[in-house]
Motif scaffolding. Structure first.
Motif, PDB file in Angstrom:
ATOM      1  N   ASN A 136      12.555  73.426 -36.567  1.00  0.00           N
ATOM      2  CA  ASN A 136      12.044  74.125 -35.389  1.00  0.00           C
ATOM      3  C   ASN A 136      10.908  73.344 -34.750  1.00  0.00           C
ATOM      4  O   ASN A 136      10.895  73.130 -33.542  1.00  0.00           O
ATOM      5  CB  ASN A 136      11.571  75.537 -35.741  1.00  0.00           C
ATOM      6  CG  ASN A 136      12.707  76.514 -35.871  1.00  0.00           C
ATOM      7  OD1 ASN A 136      13.826  76.256 -35.432  1.00  0.00           O
ATOM      8  ND2 ASN A 136      12.449  77.640 -36.493  1.00  0.00           N
ATOM      9  N   SER A 191      17.537  67.323 -30.899  1.00  0.00           N
ATOM     10  CA  SER A 191      18.027  68.338 -31.846  1.00  0.00           C
ATOM     11  C   SER A 191      19.297  67.932 -32.580  1.00  0.00           C
ATOM     12  O   SER A 191      19.502  68.329 -33.711  1.00  0.00           O
ATOM     13  CB  SER A 191      18.309  69.649 -31.110  1.00  0.00           C
ATOM     14  OG  SER A 191      17.123  70.194 -30.636  1.00  0.00           O
ATOM     15  N   VAL A 229      12.136  71.058 -31.491  1.00  0.00           N
ATOM     16  CA  VAL A 229      11.673  71.680 -30.253  1.00  0.00           C
ATOM     17  C   VAL A 229      10.728  70.738 -29.515  1.00  0.00           C
ATOM     18  O   VAL A 229      10.839  70.548 -28.300  1.00  0.00           O
ATOM     19  CB  VAL A 229      11.017  73.056 -30.525  1.00  0.00           C
ATOM     20  CG1 VAL A 229      10.242  73.554 -29.321  1.00  0.00           C
ATOM     21  CG2 VAL A 229      12.073  74.070 -30.943  1.00  0.00           C
TER      22      VAL A 229
END
Length: 190
Positions: A156, A179, A160
């Motif tokens: 995450n 990602s 991100v």
């Protein structure tokens, strides 16, 4: 200085006795739960359970001193990753835990009375590790809680941030992993 060496030796012995293994490199103090020393490099997912992807070398020094923020013009604040090291009023959802009255900075950490910084793995344990509770969060696009294991927390945070940097500066596409780019970060096993 002598006290630091003695403490480090005690921690290393405790890790060996506890079965967590020896400290193999002083540049990778990620086995410690907290430290007042900023590492140059850290190994994430050092004990990955994946059969396909291994550890991730993370250059802490570059991320802490260069303009690696998604805007490309500022240094990434310590609290982006070390999110518990800021006042409760500064927390943004879904973050809940605050352990400092002032935001963590390199200058704050250098003060003699500064409390050490916890490593990610202090709270974000590996999937299946029941030695302490793993934090959970309900993300805005989900209805059920997600366990924030070390893998989930790292993906995450890292993904991100990288995706935001690529969106803000399209010239970075292919130069930094996004990602869906696993291998640039993870060193393949085998």
């Amino acid at each position: 200085m002598k006290l630091s060496v003695v403490l480090l030796a005690c921690v290393a012995c405790a890790l060996v006795v506890s079965g967590r293994g020896p400290v193999t490199s002083l540049s990778h103090l990620s086995v410690l739960e907290e430290s007042k020393t900023q590492p140059k490099e850290v190994v994430l997912d050092k004990d990955s359970q994946s059969d396909k992807y291994g550890e991730v070398a993370f250059n802490h020094e570059n991320h802490a001193t260069k303009n690696y923020n998604p805007d490309g013009a500022t240094v990434t604040a310590c609290t982006v990753c070390h999110h518990t090291d800021q006042p409760a009023a500064a927390l943004k959802a879904p973050l809940k835990t605050s352990e400092r009255d002032a935001p963590l900075t390199a200058a704050l950490l250098e003060k003699a009375d500064a409390k050490p910084v916890k490593t990610c793995r202090t709270c974000h344990l590996q999937a299946g590790d029941d030695s302490s509770p793993i934090p959970t969060v309900v993300f805005p696009d989900k209805t059920t809680p997600t366990k924030l294991t070390n893998e989930v927390a790292n993906h995450n945070n890292c993904n991100v941030c990288h995706d935001k940097a690529i969106a803000a500066r399209p010239a970075l596409k292919g130069k930094i992993p996004g990602s869906n780019d696993c291998v640039p970060c993870h060193k393949p096993l085998g």
